[in-house]
Design a protein around this motif. Sequence first.
Motif, PDB file in Angstrom:
ATOM      1  N   THR A 206       1.892 -29.407  -4.845  1.00 56.62           N
ATOM      2  CA  THR A 206       1.510 -28.697  -5.634  1.00 56.62           C
ATOM      3  C   THR A 206       0.438 -27.903  -5.368  1.00 56.62           C
ATOM      4  O   THR A 206       0.096 -27.292  -6.150  1.00 56.62           O
ATOM      5  CB  THR A 206       2.195 -28.366  -6.737  1.00 56.62           C
ATOM      6  N   ALA A 207      -0.244 -28.344  -4.652  1.00 57.26           N
ATOM      7  CA  ALA A 207      -1.457 -27.530  -4.479  1.00 57.26           C
ATOM      8  C   ALA A 207      -1.123 -26.087  -4.778  1.00 57.26           C
ATOM      9  O   ALA A 207      -0.095 -25.593  -4.369  1.00 57.26           O
ATOM     10  CB  ALA A 207      -1.957 -27.638  -3.044  1.00 57.26           C
TER      11      ALA A 207
ATOM     12  N   ARG B 260      -5.424 -36.299  -2.062  1.00 57.21           N
ATOM     13  CA  ARG B 260      -5.372 -36.782  -3.443  1.00 57.21           C
ATOM     14  C   ARG B 260      -5.038 -38.272  -3.468  1.00 57.21           C
ATOM     15  O   ARG B 260      -4.244 -38.756  -2.644  1.00 57.21           O
ATOM     16  CB  ARG B 260      -4.329 -35.988  -4.235  1.00 57.21           C
TER      17      ARG B 260
ATOM     18  N   ARG C 203       0.560 -39.825  -8.283  1.00 65.43           N
ATOM     19  CA  ARG C 203      -0.445 -39.051  -7.561  1.00 65.43           C
ATOM     20  C   ARG C 203      -1.455 -38.519  -8.570  1.00 65.43           C
ATOM     21  O   ARG C 203      -1.074 -37.991  -9.620  1.00 65.43           O
ATOM     22  CB  ARG C 203       0.224 -37.896  -6.825  1.00 65.43           C
TER      23      ARG C 203
ATOM     24  N   GLU D 168      -4.575 -35.995  -9.719  1.00 67.51           N
ATOM     25  CA  GLU D 168      -5.195 -34.689  -9.478  1.00 67.51           C
ATOM     26  C   GLU D 168      -6.701 -34.821  -9.693  1.00 67.51           C
ATOM     27  O   GLU D 168      -7.264 -34.350 -10.678  1.00 67.51           O
ATOM     28  CB  GLU D 168      -4.572 -33.642 -10.408  1.00 67.51           C
TER      29      GLU D 168
ATOM     30  N   ARG E 147      -8.764 -31.398 -10.006  1.00 65.30           N
ATOM     31  CA  ARG E 147      -8.575 -30.610 -11.221  1.00 65.30           C
ATOM     32  C   ARG E 147      -8.970 -31.375 -12.485  1.00 65.30           C
ATOM     33  O   ARG E 147      -9.380 -30.760 -13.468  1.00 65.30           O
ATOM     34  CB  ARG E 147      -7.119 -30.150 -11.322  1.00 65.30           C
TER      35      ARG E 147
ATOM     36  N   SER F 162      -8.151 -27.461 -16.838  1.00 64.79           N
ATOM     37  CA  SER F 162      -7.734 -28.081 -15.572  1.00 64.79           C
ATOM     38  C   SER F 162      -6.657 -27.292 -14.838  1.00 64.79           C
ATOM     39  O   SER F 162      -6.484 -27.437 -13.628  1.00 64.79           O
ATOM     40  CB  SER F 162      -7.219 -29.504 -15.830  1.00 64.79           C
TER      41      SER F 162
ATOM     42  N   LEU G 283      -3.511 -27.769 -15.427  1.00 64.30           N
ATOM     43  CA  LEU G 283      -2.373 -28.683 -15.338  1.00 64.30           C
ATOM     44  C   LEU G 283      -1.536 -28.554 -16.608  1.00 64.30           C
ATOM     45  O   LEU G 283      -1.951 -27.954 -17.592  1.00 64.30           O
ATOM     46  CB  LEU G 283      -2.868 -30.114 -15.148  1.00 64.30           C
TER      47      LEU G 283
ATOM     48  N   GLY H  54      -2.283 -36.338 -13.355  1.00 64.89           N
ATOM     49  CA  GLY H  54      -1.450 -36.752 -12.238  1.00 64.89           C
ATOM     50  C   GLY H  54       0.016 -36.702 -12.611  1.00 64.89           C
ATOM     51  O   GLY H  54       0.393 -36.136 -13.640  1.00 64.89           O
TER      52      GLY H  54
ATOM     53  N   VAL I 190       0.864 -28.755 -11.722  1.00 59.48           N
ATOM     54  CA  VAL I 190      -0.020 -27.612 -11.481  1.00 59.48           C
ATOM     55  C   VAL I 190       0.657 -26.348 -11.980  1.00 59.48           C
ATOM     56  O   VAL I 190       1.767 -26.021 -11.553  1.00 59.48           O
ATOM     57  CB  VAL I 190      -0.371 -27.480  -9.990  1.00 59.48           C
TER      58      VAL I 190
END
Length: 226
Positions: free
Chosen positions: A12-13, A40, A55, A57, A60, A119, A121, A168, A223
């Motif tokens: 995602t970055a 991450r 995962r 984040e 963020r 964020s 997200l 996440g 993201v």
Amino acid sequence: MLTGFLLSLALTAQTAPVPPSPSPSPPSPVPVDAATPDTRPYVSLVTDLGTIVVRLENKRAPITAGNFLRYVDAKRMDGFKFYRSTKSWGPANQLIQAGNRGDPRRNFPPIAHEPTKASGLTNCKGALSMARLTPGDATSDFFLLLSDIKGFDSDAVGGDGAGFAVFGEIVSGADVADRIFNGPISPTAGDGVMKGQMLEPQVTIKTARRVPAPADAPKGCVVKAP
């Protein structure tokens, strides 16, 4: 439906766009260094029904991700329960909820709220999102979303303006989350709209531990696109 849904939840970055080339030819793609490590945090949740890897984040949503990791690193998440499934609300609002269903003294102090509009997200299918009643009272409860619930985003039309903090997402074990979601429901447990959503039996998180980033971890959806 959305207002009732929000009020019942108690507890995602990103790649910069390639600048246009000054030449008439199309711009070249930005090279990707496959050897760049993913820094991450990843956490393995070993449950009665299998393992889910998430995962976080942490860049963020540092406050919310850091809170989750605090429970993991202190081993306070061991023994937490997945206790709720919203399958009674239909395919558009699917999630499972987990948290401390025992001694409240195992909870750390509440954390500040990190809205999705800050964020970057979003509450997409697979998102790991923080449960709360009011912004700033979240402690140990969290959601795993099994459908897009964009009404949870802080900028959602018709929402409460705060939404739920994404921090996440699931990277493996979505089938395990589905099994939890489809587990048996108590006919009597739960108050108000939560009646008919309480899992029986509840599903225990036996251990929660940091793990290395999987080599094949998916890009993910949390993201927001630029």
